[in-house]
Scaffold this active site. Structure first.
Site, PDB file in Angstrom:
ATOM      1  N   LYS A 217      -9.287  14.580  -6.091  1.00 47.97           N
ATOM      2  CA  LYS A 217      -8.167  14.839  -5.317  1.00 47.97           C
ATOM      3  C   LYS A 217      -8.836  14.681  -3.771  1.00 47.97           C
ATOM      4  O   LYS A 217     -10.075  14.767  -3.543  1.00 47.97           O
ATOM      5  CB  LYS A 217      -7.363  15.988  -5.282  1.00 47.97           C
ATOM      6  CG  LYS A 217      -6.378  15.786  -6.431  1.00 47.97           C
ATOM      7  CD  LYS A 217      -5.314  16.852  -6.880  1.00 47.97           C
ATOM      8  CE  LYS A 217      -4.627  16.630  -7.795  1.00 47.97           C
ATOM      9  NZ  LYS A 217      -3.334  17.762  -7.868  1.00 47.97           N
ATOM     10  N   ARG A 251      -7.521  20.225 -15.685  1.00 49.87           N
ATOM     11  CA  ARG A 251      -7.004  18.842 -15.748  1.00 49.87           C
ATOM     12  C   ARG A 251      -7.920  18.063 -15.124  1.00 49.87           C
ATOM     13  O   ARG A 251      -8.252  17.846 -13.983  1.00 49.87           O
ATOM     14  CB  ARG A 251      -5.473  19.080 -15.404  1.00 49.87           C
ATOM     15  CG  ARG A 251      -4.842  17.511 -15.589  1.00 49.87           C
ATOM     16  CD  ARG A 251      -3.492  17.595 -14.999  1.00 49.87           C
ATOM     17  NE  ARG A 251      -2.665  16.525 -15.304  1.00 49.87           N
ATOM     18  CZ  ARG A 251      -2.685  15.444 -14.156  1.00 49.87           C
ATOM     19  NH1 ARG A 251      -3.200  15.384 -13.034  1.00 49.87           N
ATOM     20  NH2 ARG A 251      -1.938  14.239 -14.408  1.00 49.87           N
TER      21      ARG A 251
END
Length: 272
Positions: A217, A251
């Site tokens: 991210k 995740r």
């Protein structure tokens, strides 16, 4: 289906399978059926405990996808993976009918960035009695990163997740099967994201399993100055930090490397 969050005794790796053309990291890679199934089986071979399948991108600025398009993307892949493996399949969706049809096709869990706020979503999860992950998001994917503001990001996120947890319990969902996700990058600044990561113990104090999803991210790119395809090391570092705090579900895109990192975390905790 048989999967339960209550059986998790150490951090579990959730492999990301985006069956989309526009996800921020791997958009288009798994859009074809064959590629998606091959990617899932490879992640399982690498040690993924759960495969998380999504048919609609939720990156900042992402465009909405119709229910029929999302179903066309995810249902055949769920069926194919289920036919080849008994690994738990998490379905990443906010649409009630996609949840229902995905569970019928063989999904074992619902992962909802909208925290089951769609009409009928709580009822579907309660009907099938499967685990669910509720995520915090400020705003909507198309606008969430324009100017995220909080009075106290940790307190605000905790309050939202507690409210949604209570709504689920009121709707007939077993609280032991509800995981919470602070939603890194979903209506948060870089500072908000790192504050939340450091506050993982506070989230765990709510008494629910916690899912951490930071892989590749922009919060990682902001401190490493690396583009998305060069964020492996920082992603594994973030996963290691989350696992060391005690997060239950991690995740990730890079299953093989993360599995290795979490083995080191487990060994360190076991040997102390």
């Amino acid at each position: 289906m048989g999967f339960s969050l209550t059986t998790i005794t150490s951090p579990q790796v959730m492999g990301i399978l985006n069956v989309t053309p526009d996800s921020f990291s791997d958009g288009g890679v798994n859009l074809t059926y064959d590629n998606a199934v091959e990617s899932a089986l490879r992640m399982i071979e690498q040690g993924a405990h759960i495969i998380d399948i999504g048919g609609e991108s939720t990156r900042p600025g992402a465009q909405a996808v119709s229910e029929s398009e999302e179903l066309d993307r995810v249902i055949p892949v769920i069926e194919a993976i289920r036919a080849r493996s008994d690994v738990p399949i998490s379905l990443d969706t906010s649409k009630t009918q996609v949840m229902r049809e995905g569970l019928v096709a063989g999904a074992s869990m619902i992962n909802d960035v909208n925290a089951l706020r769609a009409d009928g979503a709580i009822a579907v999860v309660a009907e099938y009695q499967v685990p669910v992950c509720l995520m915090h998001m400020q705003g909507q994917p198309r606008t969430m990163q324009q100017n995220p503001t909080y009075v106290d990001v940790v307190a605000d996120v905790k309050a939202f997740l507690q409210e949604r947890l209570q709504a689920c319990v009121n709707g007939g969902i077993n609280s032991a099967e509800v995981a919470l996700d602070p939603g890194f990058g979903f209506g948060k600044s870089v500072a908000h994201n790192y504050t939340l990561l450091n506050a993982t113990p506070e989230l765990l104090a709510l008494g629910q399993p916690v899912l951490i999803g930071i892989s590749r991210k922009s919060m990682l790119g902001a401190v490493t100055d690396k583009p998305v395809e060069q964020r492996l090391a920082s992603s594994v570092a973030a996963a290691t930090i989350a696992a060391n705090f005690g997060a239950h579900l991690i995740r990730v895109h890079d299953v093989d490397e993360t599995v290795d990192a979490l083995k080191v975390v487990a060994a360190t905790k076991n040997y102390q």
